[in-house]
Motif scaffolding. Structure first.
Motif, PDB file in Angstrom:
ATOM      1  N   GLN A 173       0.822  -1.207   0.000  1.00 60.99           N
ATOM      2  CA  GLN A 173       0.000   0.000   0.000  1.00 60.99           C
ATOM      3  C   GLN A 173       0.858   1.260   0.000  1.00 60.99           C
ATOM      4  O   GLN A 173       0.550   2.238  -0.686  1.00 60.99           O
ATOM      5  CB  GLN A 173      -0.934  -0.012   1.207  1.00 60.99           C
ATOM      6  CG  GLN A 173      -2.029  -1.064   1.115  1.00 60.99           C
ATOM      7  CD  GLN A 173      -2.943  -1.043   2.322  1.00 60.99           C
ATOM      8  OE1 GLN A 173      -2.493  -1.051   3.463  1.00 60.99           O
ATOM      9  NE2 GLN A 173      -4.246  -1.003   2.076  1.00 60.99           N
ATOM     10  N   ARG A 176       2.519   1.508  -3.550  1.00 61.18           N
ATOM     11  CA  ARG A 176       1.522   1.864  -4.576  1.00 61.18           C
ATOM     12  C   ARG A 176       1.232   3.364  -4.538  1.00 61.18           C
ATOM     13  O   ARG A 176       1.124   4.009  -5.582  1.00 61.18           O
ATOM     14  CB  ARG A 176       0.242   1.064  -4.359  1.00 61.18           C
ATOM     15  CG  ARG A 176      -0.858   1.415  -5.346  1.00 61.18           C
ATOM     16  CD  ARG A 176      -1.984   0.410  -5.337  1.00 61.18           C
ATOM     17  NE  ARG A 176      -2.629   0.294  -4.044  1.00 61.18           N
ATOM     18  CZ  ARG A 176      -3.712  -0.456  -3.831  1.00 61.18           C
ATOM     19  NH1 ARG A 176      -4.234  -1.163  -4.820  1.00 61.18           N
ATOM     20  NH2 ARG A 176      -4.246  -0.519  -2.635  1.00 61.18           N
ATOM     21  N   THR A 181       1.940   3.025  -8.738  1.00 62.45           N
ATOM     22  CA  THR A 181       1.979   1.847  -9.603  1.00 62.45           C
ATOM     23  C   THR A 181       1.180   0.713  -8.988  1.00 62.45           C
ATOM     24  O   THR A 181       1.080   0.596  -7.759  1.00 62.45           O
ATOM     25  CB  THR A 181       3.421   1.375  -9.845  1.00 62.45           C
ATOM     26  OG1 THR A 181       3.409   0.254 -10.740  1.00 62.45           O
ATOM     27  CG2 THR A 181       4.100   0.950  -8.545  1.00 62.45           C
ATOM     28  N   GLU A 182       0.596  -0.109  -9.867  1.00 60.50           N
ATOM     29  CA  GLU A 182      -0.083  -1.333  -9.449  1.00 60.50           C
ATOM     30  C   GLU A 182       0.776  -2.563  -9.738  1.00 60.50           C
ATOM     31  O   GLU A 182       0.461  -3.662  -9.285  1.00 60.50           O
ATOM     32  CB  GLU A 182      -1.417  -1.471 -10.198  1.00 60.50           C
ATOM     33  CG  GLU A 182      -2.419  -0.367  -9.900  1.00 60.50           C
ATOM     34  CD  GLU A 182      -2.948  -0.426  -8.489  1.00 60.50           C
ATOM     35  OE1 GLU A 182      -3.147  -1.534  -7.958  1.00 60.50           O
ATOM     36  OE2 GLU A 182      -3.171   0.662  -7.893  1.00 60.50           O
ATOM     37  N   GLY A 240      -1.124  -6.555 -10.305  1.00 64.59           N
ATOM     38  CA  GLY A 240      -1.183  -5.622 -11.436  1.00 64.59           C
ATOM     39  C   GLY A 240      -1.474  -6.349 -12.733  1.00 64.59           C
ATOM     40  O   GLY A 240      -0.735  -7.261 -13.114  1.00 64.59           O
TER      41      GLY A 240
END
Length: 293
Positions: A173, A176, A181-182, A240
């Motif tokens: 978390q 991200r 970014t995922e 992702g």
């Protein structure tokens, strides 16, 4: 029909040749003793040179000589690439200390940023979630379909494996949000199997229960060298859609170097009690065509 089959074989072979291999290897107490063992070093170099990037765990090298020896021998062995490295601080809550080490081909990859997790998320350090805080890097890979992604390397403490795996969700978390970014890959010896996990405990681990996280090394796979054990301790976990679609299907596997190099169990255990785990990223065909013309 024949031309179609030949084309499919060519594309498959080209993908295998031009894909980018990411590995994670717990070398089991890698220090000056192993670095000075010629036969062990030869095998380690053969293993690591298969990979474009490797996360090495359980580095115990207080003077830095074993790391230098590994890089020197690797660059001598494989002159077609230039290997460099990033190393974490020495970590541990007691006198026992370990380092993480990323070894990568700098002619293939660019590391844009690196962070030790304790700097990113102080609450985790204060509550001592991790025995060895994650080592995190942000990658740019021009040769693959997915160009930018993050690696979170972790070696959990066996007795706290599930607690630390849940801590990795907090790390995710933070990353991200920080890097927007995922596309994140977790890799390393998570001790995520056998006596260190329970079904009930794993249900409380976000990385396990959330379907957005994909465990590429499956429970039935064995990442241990000893015949008497069959445990998937070492894992690769993907988050992702872009990163997941950039993975070569079924490429995530343990690398059985004992079998590959015809070693006895005793000989293999001198190298490590773990097999490396690896995964391939799909190549960017336009990049390779442009550079091959």
């Amino acid at each position: 029909m024949r031309s179609t089959l030949l084309l499919a074989c060519f594309v498959g072979l080209w993908t295998a040749v031009n894909s980018l291999k990411i590995c994670a290897f717990n070398i089991q107490s890698y220090g000056e003793a192993k670095a000075s063992n010629k036969r062990v070093m030869e095998i380690l170099i053969k293993i690591i040179s298969r990979c474009d990037l490797s996360l090495i765990q359980e580095v115990r090298d207080s003077r830095g000589k074993a790391i230098s020896a590994l890089l020197m021998n690797l660059n001598r062995y494989d002159t077609s690439h230039i290997y460099t490295h990033l190393e974490s601080k020495r970590m541990g809550k007691t006198t026992y200390k370990e380092q993480y080490l990323y070894i990568y081909r700098k002619d293939m990859l660019q590391v844009q940023e690196q962070y030790q997790h304790l700097k990113l998320y102080e609450a985790a350090a204060e509550s001592q979630v991790f025995s060895r805080e994650p080592f995190i890097i942000r990658i740019h890979s021009p040769t693959t379909l997915i160009k930018n992604f993050v690696l979170i390397g972790q070696h959990t403490c066996p007795k706290k494996a599930m607690k630390e795996m849940e801590g990795l969700f907090e790390v995710f978390q933070t990353i991200r949000k920080k890097w927007k970014t995922e596309n994140v890959m977790f890799l390393g010896d998570l001790n995520a199997a056998c006596s260190y996990t329970t079904n009930k405990g794993l249900r409380n681990v976000h990385l396990w229960s959330d379907p957005k996280f994909h465990w590429l090394i499956r429970d039935e796979q064995d990442t241990t060298v000893r015949e008497k054990t069959h445990c998937a301790y070492d894992r690769i976990i993907i988050h992702g859609k872009e990163l997941l679609s950039g993975i070569v299907p079924e490429s995530a596997q343990p690398f059985n170097f004992k079998q590959e190099f015809g070693l006895s169990e005793e000989q293999a255990l001198k190298v490590s009690d773990h097999y490396p785990v690896e995964v391939d990223l799909k190549p960017n065909h336009r990049y390779h065509l442009r550079n091959e013309l």
